[in-house]
Motif scaffolding. Structure first.
Motif, mmCIF file in Angstrom:
data_model
loop_
_atom_site.group_PDB
_atom_site.id
_atom_site.type_symbol
_atom_site.label_atom_id
_atom_site.label_comp_id
_atom_site.label_asym_id
_atom_site.label_seq_id
_atom_site.Cartn_x
_atom_site.Cartn_y
_atom_site.Cartn_z
ATOM 1 N N VAL A 269 32.327 18.649 -23.474
ATOM 2 C CA VAL A 269 31.157 19.173 -22.774
ATOM 3 C C VAL A 269 30.926 18.244 -21.596
ATOM 4 O O VAL A 269 30.565 17.085 -21.764
ATOM 5 C CB VAL A 269 29.913 19.200 -23.689
ATOM 6 C CG1 VAL A 269 28.697 19.713 -22.915
ATOM 7 C CG2 VAL A 269 30.177 20.072 -24.910
ATOM 8 N N GLU A 270 31.170 18.723 -20.380
ATOM 9 C CA GLU A 270 31.104 17.845 -19.215
ATOM 10 C C GLU A 270 29.674 17.678 -18.740
ATOM 11 O O GLU A 270 28.839 18.561 -18.859
ATOM 12 C CB GLU A 270 31.984 18.401 -18.079
ATOM 13 C CG GLU A 270 33.467 18.295 -18.377
ATOM 14 C CD GLU A 270 34.317 18.361 -17.121
ATOM 15 O OE1 GLU A 270 33.748 18.272 -16.008
ATOM 16 O OE2 GLU A 270 35.550 18.492 -17.258
ATOM 17 N N HIS A 271 29.413 16.502 -18.202
ATOM 18 C CA HIS A 271 28.104 16.198 -17.650
ATOM 19 C C HIS A 271 28.293 15.702 -16.218
ATOM 20 O O HIS A 271 29.378 15.363 -15.808
ATOM 21 C CB HIS A 271 27.384 15.141 -18.485
ATOM 22 C CG HIS A 271 28.108 13.816 -18.534
ATOM 23 N ND1 HIS A 271 27.658 12.739 -19.235
ATOM 24 C CD2 HIS A 271 29.271 13.392 -17.953
ATOM 25 C CE1 HIS A 271 28.491 11.720 -19.090
ATOM 26 N NE2 HIS A 271 29.466 12.090 -18.329
ATOM 27 N N ALA A 272 27.202 15.692 -15.475
ATOM 28 C CA ALA A 272 27.248 15.180 -14.102
ATOM 29 C C ALA A 272 25.968 14.389 -13.854
ATOM 30 O O ALA A 272 24.871 14.934 -13.918
ATOM 31 C CB ALA A 272 27.342 16.329 -13.100
ATOM 32 N N HIS A 273 26.108 13.088 -13.585
ATOM 33 C CA HIS A 273 24.933 12.232 -13.435
ATOM 34 C C HIS A 273 24.199 12.445 -12.126
ATOM 35 O O HIS A 273 23.066 11.995 -11.978
ATOM 36 C CB HIS A 273 25.350 10.765 -13.557
ATOM 37 C CG HIS A 273 25.582 10.355 -14.976
ATOM 38 N ND1 HIS A 273 26.124 9.146 -15.312
ATOM 39 C CD2 HIS A 273 25.358 10.991 -16.134
ATOM 40 C CE1 HIS A 273 26.210 9.061 -16.627
ATOM 41 N NE2 HIS A 273 25.763 10.174 -17.134
ATOM 42 N N ALA A 274 24.834 13.087 -11.189
ATOM 43 C CA ALA A 274 24.174 13.289 -9.901
ATOM 44 C C ALA A 274 23.161 14.433 -9.964
ATOM 45 O O ALA A 274 22.497 14.722 -8.983
ATOM 46 C CB ALA A 274 25.215 13.563 -8.814
ATOM 47 N N THR A 275 23.057 15.071 -11.098
ATOM 48 C CA THR A 275 22.153 16.214 -11.206
ATOM 49 C C THR A 275 21.258 16.088 -12.431
ATOM 50 O O THR A 275 21.566 15.389 -13.388
ATOM 51 C CB THR A 275 22.938 17.535 -11.338
ATOM 52 O OG1 THR A 275 23.789 17.452 -12.500
ATOM 53 C CG2 THR A 275 23.805 17.789 -10.131
ATOM 54 N N GLY A 276 20.107 16.760 -12.352
ATOM 55 C CA GLY A 276 19.333 17.128 -13.527
ATOM 56 C C GLY A 276 18.759 16.050 -14.405
ATOM 57 O O GLY A 276 18.017 15.187 -13.967
ATOM 58 N N GLY A 277 19.141 16.149 -15.702
ATOM 59 C CA GLY A 277 18.459 15.405 -16.745
ATOM 60 C C GLY A 277 18.463 13.908 -16.582
ATOM 61 O O GLY A 277 17.476 13.238 -16.902
ATOM 62 N N TYR A 278 19.548 13.353 -16.102
ATOM 63 C CA TYR A 278 19.625 11.895 -15.944
ATOM 64 C C TYR A 278 18.528 11.422 -14.996
ATOM 65 O O TYR A 278 17.800 10.462 -15.273
ATOM 66 C CB TYR A 278 21.013 11.511 -15.420
ATOM 67 C CG TYR A 278 21.317 10.030 -15.451
ATOM 68 C CD1 TYR A 278 22.146 9.485 -16.428
ATOM 69 C CD2 TYR A 278 20.789 9.169 -14.504
ATOM 70 C CE1 TYR A 278 22.445 8.133 -16.451
ATOM 71 C CE2 TYR A 278 21.071 7.821 -14.517
ATOM 72 C CZ TYR A 278 21.904 7.307 -15.490
ATOM 73 O OH TYR A 278 22.184 5.966 -15.502
#
Length: 388
Positions: free
Chosen positions: A221-230
């Protein structure tokens, strides 16, 4: 594998750029043993560098251009070094080009006086798995440019360069843990980092001697720290610190949580409680490793996952299932690792039970209709270095 990738990245450099690189540098990904979302709150973290690395073959040019290519993109990004800015780069190329820009921005390099470079990137650090493939790119490029541009800069300063590149050029509001782990890693040791002072000490892990392995369960399940929840979690932490009248959550003790509960709304309080208790868990893990060894840290890992799942709310069903299945099949402790919203879990497993846990996790994911995870063990390894 290291030898293969070292030779592969040289061959790819020659194919793309038509010249021979002057050297190959590498830097590892990292697993965070414990201490999640504490780094940007000036807290404590305990990561270790892993035996999966990013390689950068670099050649020096006779002009001021910088070109970057990689095996994971057909694009060759090119720009004049003097035209570099945080906004001038995008996509995957923002990582290596951002490092070059940050070296100038922080005053370590005169970008108007350094030679141009060609850079080819190759890696076996999984992308989007929470193992910091981004910091591996930044650190490999940073040590290469520091050497080729003859810069007087130590490893903690290079970590600040990587963090600035990630924060400003990439746009991910991360702390300094990943770069510090990639640059300061040591065989069979974790790196205990005080993110306020940026002091770092090696802490012996002794995994092999205790008959233990660290199993990574990449949920895919990929995530992206430049967006959203982080970004939202970071904002909550800053709001909590402001409401409590402190510079950062580093200044809040576990005993202060009673007062915090009275002052903060429920969501902000739970975000704060995770960071404050996680800082204490890092300190407890370091003390336990030193006094009793790795066999005794399992409950701290378990507690960390519960806190991320319930208070910080950054887990996902796949991560929870990975952790629960590992725990039920002999792991001494397990937790999600990395920024959350996907990525990987880690499990501290007796070496003789690794295969059992892997089979159980595969079966559990299939039973729940999830995509098949990728599982592999990692070994605490050395930090960034010149390979050839």
């Amino acid at each position: 594998m290291t030898q293969d990738l070292r030779e592969l990245v040289r061959a790819e450099f020659i194919e793309v750029f038509g010249t021979t690189p002057v050297g190959v540098w590498s830097a590892p990904g990292r697993v965070n043993l414990i201490g999640e979302h504490t780094d940007y709150n000036e807290g404590f973290v305990l990561p270790f560098a892993i035996d999966r690395r990013t390689f950068a073959a670099v050649g020096v040019r006779d002009d001021s251009r910088i070109r970057v290519a990689s095996t994971f993109s057909d694009e060759v990004a090119e720009i004049s070094i003097t035209e570099l800015s945080a906004d001038a780069v995008s996509g995957w190329a923002a990582y290596p080009l951002g490092v070059a820009w940050a070296l100038g921005e922080l005053g370590f390099a005169d970008l108007g006086a350094v030679p141009g470079v060609d850079i080819m990137i190759e890696s076996d650090v999984p992308v989007g798995a929470g193992l910091s493939s981004s910091a591996a790119i930044e650190s490999a490029v940073a040590v290469a440019l520091a050497e080729l541009w003859q810069l007087d800069i130590d490893r903690p300063a290079l970590a600040r360069v990587g963090r600035l590149a990630e924060n400003e050029a990439v746009g991910a509001p991360t702390g300094i843990m990943d770069q510090m782990a990639s640059l300061l890693g040591r065989d069979d040791a974790a790196v205990f980092i005080d993110c306020r002072s940026q002091e770092a000490d090696a802490v012996d892990l002794g995994l092999a001697g205790a008959g233990l392995a660290i199993l990574v369960i990449d949920t895919q399940v990929e995530h992206a720290h430049a967006t959203g929840g982080y970004r939202d979690r970071r904002a909550s932490c800053e709001a909590g610190a402001a409401a409590l009248g402190v510079a950062s959550l580093r200044d809040v003790e576990v005993a202060d949580l009673v007062r915090a509960k009275e002052l903060l709304d429920d969501v902000t309080f739970r975000r704060v409680r995770h960071v404050v208790t996680e800082n204490q868990r890092v300190l407890d893990t370091v003390a336990t490793l030193t006094a009793a060894g790795p066999l005794e840290i399992g409950e701290l890992l378990d507690a960390s996952h519960r806190s991320m799942r319930d208070d910080f709310e950054i887990s996902v069903p796949e991560l929870d299932l990975a952790v629960e299945t590992a725990q039920a099949n002999g792991a001494l402790g397990a937790r999600m690792t990395g920024g959350g919203f996907g990525g990987s879990a880690i499990a501290l497993v007796p070496q003789g039970l690794v295969s059992q846990v892997q089979v159980a996790v595969d079966g559990a994911f299939a039973e729940h209709g999830f995509g098949q995870p990728v599982t592999f063990t990692v070994t605490p390894s050395a930090g960034a270095r010149r390979e050839v």
